[in-house]
Design a protein around this motif. Sequence first.
Motif, PDB file in Angstrom:
ATOM      1  N   GLU A 109      -5.233  18.825  -2.992  1.00 58.09           N
ATOM      2  CA  GLU A 109      -6.070  19.878  -3.584  1.00 58.09           C
ATOM      3  C   GLU A 109      -5.253  20.731  -4.545  1.00 58.09           C
ATOM      4  O   GLU A 109      -4.064  20.976  -4.308  1.00 58.09           O
ATOM      5  N   LYS A 110      -5.917  21.157  -5.620  1.00 54.82           N
ATOM      6  CA  LYS A 110      -5.168  21.869  -6.662  1.00 54.82           C
ATOM      7  C   LYS A 110      -4.564  23.177  -6.175  1.00 54.82           C
ATOM      8  O   LYS A 110      -3.416  23.481  -6.432  1.00 54.82           O
ATOM      9  N   VAL A 111      -5.378  23.939  -5.457  1.00 50.36           N
ATOM     10  CA  VAL A 111      -4.890  25.244  -5.007  1.00 50.36           C
ATOM     11  C   VAL A 111      -4.584  25.176  -3.516  1.00 50.36           C
ATOM     12  O   VAL A 111      -5.410  24.765  -2.720  1.00 50.36           O
ATOM     13  N   LEU A 112      -3.380  25.568  -3.189  1.00 49.78           N
ATOM     14  CA  LEU A 112      -2.982  25.554  -1.792  1.00 49.78           C
ATOM     15  C   LEU A 112      -3.341  26.901  -1.161  1.00 49.78           C
ATOM     16  O   LEU A 112      -3.050  27.952  -1.733  1.00 49.78           O
ATOM     17  N   TRP A 152      -6.916  15.626   7.659  1.00 51.85           N
ATOM     18  CA  TRP A 152      -6.862  16.572   6.528  1.00 51.85           C
ATOM     19  C   TRP A 152      -5.923  16.071   5.437  1.00 51.85           C
ATOM     20  O   TRP A 152      -5.573  16.827   4.521  1.00 51.85           O
ATOM     21  N   TYR A 177      -5.811  23.700   9.982  1.00 50.33           N
ATOM     22  CA  TYR A 177      -7.071  23.114   9.520  1.00 50.33           C
ATOM     23  C   TYR A 177      -8.118  23.051  10.636  1.00 50.33           C
ATOM     24  O   TYR A 177      -9.302  23.161  10.384  1.00 50.33           O
ATOM     25  N   ARG A 233      -6.385  16.743   1.740  1.00 52.22           N
ATOM     26  CA  ARG A 233      -6.289  18.122   1.261  1.00 52.22           C
ATOM     27  C   ARG A 233      -4.918  18.423   0.677  1.00 52.22           C
ATOM     28  O   ARG A 233      -4.737  19.423  -0.007  1.00 52.22           O
ATOM     29  N   ALA A 234      -3.960  17.540   0.949  1.00 49.84           N
ATOM     30  CA  ALA A 234      -2.620  17.719   0.369  1.00 49.84           C
ATOM     31  C   ALA A 234      -2.670  17.636  -1.149  1.00 49.84           C
ATOM     32  O   ALA A 234      -1.786  18.141  -1.838  1.00 49.84           O
ATOM     33  N   ILE A 253       0.270  22.409  10.533  1.00 48.88           N
ATOM     34  CA  ILE A 253      -0.796  22.226   9.531  1.00 48.88           C
ATOM     35  C   ILE A 253      -2.088  21.812  10.234  1.00 48.88           C
ATOM     36  O   ILE A 253      -3.181  22.280   9.900  1.00 48.88           O
ATOM     37  N   ARG A 258       4.775  21.598  -1.479  1.00 47.11           N
ATOM     38  CA  ARG A 258       3.957  22.456  -2.348  1.00 47.11           C
ATOM     39  C   ARG A 258       3.987  23.898  -1.866  1.00 47.11           C
ATOM     40  O   ARG A 258       4.027  24.836  -2.651  1.00 47.11           O
ATOM     41  N   ALA A 259       3.936  24.067  -0.541  1.00 43.45           N
ATOM     42  CA  ALA A 259       3.887  25.423   0.011  1.00 43.45           C
ATOM     43  C   ALA A 259       5.205  26.161  -0.188  1.00 43.45           C
ATOM     44  O   ALA A 259       5.226  27.386  -0.279  1.00 43.45           O
ATOM     45  N   LEU A 260       6.307  25.419  -0.264  1.00 37.25           N
ATOM     46  CA  LEU A 260       7.610  26.079  -0.252  1.00 37.25           C
ATOM     47  C   LEU A 260       8.309  26.094  -1.610  1.00 37.25           C
ATOM     48  O   LEU A 260       9.462  26.467  -1.693  1.00 37.25           O
ATOM     49  N   ILE A 314       3.188  27.517   6.978  1.00 35.17           N
ATOM     50  CA  ILE A 314       4.221  26.490   6.785  1.00 35.17           C
ATOM     51  C   ILE A 314       5.595  27.153   6.687  1.00 35.17           C
ATOM     52  O   ILE A 314       6.559  26.711   7.305  1.00 35.17           O
ATOM     53  N   GLN A 315       5.675  28.253   5.938  1.00 36.17           N
ATOM     54  CA  GLN A 315       6.947  28.967   5.800  1.00 36.17           C
ATOM     55  C   GLN A 315       7.453  29.418   7.173  1.00 36.17           C
ATOM     56  O   GLN A 315       8.622  29.239   7.515  1.00 36.17           O
ATOM     57  N   ALA A 326       1.162  12.887   4.978  1.00 34.13           N
ATOM     58  CA  ALA A 326       0.841  13.951   4.002  1.00 34.13           C
ATOM     59  C   ALA A 326       1.667  15.225   4.237  1.00 34.13           C
ATOM     60  O   ALA A 326       1.734  16.095   3.363  1.00 34.13           O
ATOM     61  N   THR A 327       2.275  15.344   5.404  1.00 37.10           N
ATOM     62  CA  THR A 327       2.971  16.587   5.771  1.00 37.10           C
ATOM     63  C   THR A 327       4.075  16.994   4.777  1.00 37.10           C
ATOM     64  O   THR A 327       4.079  18.141   4.310  1.00 37.10           O
ATOM     65  N   THR A 352      -2.015  12.008   8.342  1.00 40.74           N
ATOM     66  CA  THR A 352      -1.617  13.418   8.273  1.00 40.74           C
ATOM     67  C   THR A 352      -0.088  13.571   8.377  1.00 40.74           C
ATOM     68  O   THR A 352       0.496  14.440   7.734  1.00 40.74           O
ATOM     69  N   LEU A 409      -2.143  29.046   4.595  1.00 45.25           N
ATOM     70  CA  LEU A 409      -1.476  27.813   5.018  1.00 45.25           C
ATOM     71  C   LEU A 409      -0.013  27.857   4.552  1.00 45.25           C
ATOM     72  O   LEU A 409       0.902  27.507   5.303  1.00 45.25           O
ATOM     73  N   GLY A 410       0.187  28.304   3.318  1.00 43.83           N
ATOM     74  CA  GLY A 410       1.549  28.413   2.785  1.00 43.83           C
ATOM     75  C   GLY A 410       2.415  29.294   3.687  1.00 43.83           C
ATOM     76  O   GLY A 410       3.555  28.962   3.991  1.00 43.83           O
ATOM     77  N   THR A 461       4.412  16.344   1.633  1.00 43.66           N
ATOM     78  CA  THR A 461       3.816  16.744   0.348  1.00 43.66           C
ATOM     79  C   THR A 461       3.283  18.167   0.434  1.00 43.66           C
ATOM     80  O   THR A 461       3.522  18.997  -0.455  1.00 43.66           O
ATOM     81  N   LEU A 462       2.546  18.439   1.513  1.00 43.10           N
ATOM     82  CA  LEU A 462       1.977  19.784   1.663  1.00 43.10           C
ATOM     83  C   LEU A 462       3.076  20.837   1.808  1.00 43.10           C
ATOM     84  O   LEU A 462       2.993  21.917   1.214  1.00 43.10           O
ATOM     85  N   CYS A 463       4.092  20.503   2.586  1.00 38.90           N
ATOM     86  CA  CYS A 463       5.181  21.470   2.806  1.00 38.90           C
ATOM     87  C   CYS A 463       5.916  21.734   1.500  1.00 38.90           C
ATOM     88  O   CYS A 463       6.260  22.879   1.200  1.00 38.90           O
TER      89      CYS A 463
END
Lengths: 78, 200
Positions: free
Chosen positions: B128-131, B122, B197, B125-126, B193, A53-55, B139-140, A46-47, A43, B135-136, A49-51
């Motif tokens: 996954e096509k749709v975030l 999790w 989850y 899940r990074a 994150i 995408r979110a930003l 993170i912000q 992966a952090t 995790t 969660l977005g 990558t996820l961030c």
Amino acid sequence: MFTCKDSVDLLLEYLEGEMPEEQAKRLEEHLGDCPPCVDFLRTYRATPTLCKRALQKQMPEELSQRLTDFLRQNCKKT
Amino acid sequence: MPEQVDVDLDRELLTQAQGGDLPAFEALVERHRDKVYSVALRMTRSEADAAEIVQETFLSAYQHLPEFRGEAAFGSWVHRIAANHALMRLRHRGVVQAAEEELKTPEFNERGSWADYPASDWSRRADEKVLDAELGQAIQQAVDRLPNEYRDVFVLRDLEGLSYEQIGEITGDSVPAIKSRLHRARLAMRETIDRFYNEQ
């Protein structure tokens, strides 16, 4: 023997492949016996990558136009 | 290889722009403006500041085109100009920032083992096509809460992909100090994150 705290403290170095071989071996021994630390490593890795995408942000169209106008006006002067 | 094609096209446009071809420079701007805007917005958290930084960055790049020798990619160069402008603004503004102690890190017992067993993995899940929009948002908010010197390093390294050396040139910090901040920032972001989850 490494503890869970040691393994978390050293994760960045380990994932970037910058850890001395002997230390990396000891960390891998700990990971082999510690599923929570393996989950944590995954995790942690992966952090970013996820961030990312979110930003992700695109410049709004109106700002892009303003930028073009600004540069056309000012680049001519230089 | 698309990345190489991108770099080659940038080089071609750059040579034309250095020869005074304004449309070639505009094409470079169009190719890089989203990323420059993104780094400025992530660092300053202000749309107005980000818009001005984008203008300053590309004007400065244009003015220094003759000196740019192309050892680095054009994209990295404008990134660094934007990050420098953003840092100068933040320092000038003297923003009140979150305390370092507020950074969330994992907790261990006195033997160095987990105080709380990490509940779930999790990581997949990074991809996954749709975030998830919530969660977005989480993170912000978590990035916004990072103290400035942690956010700068996290943005420049993990989101923008600059090297430790490039970050050091911008912030004036040593590579070990940058790595230490990056690690703590990543731990704090991971906690956010993880909470998302596990509370779902």
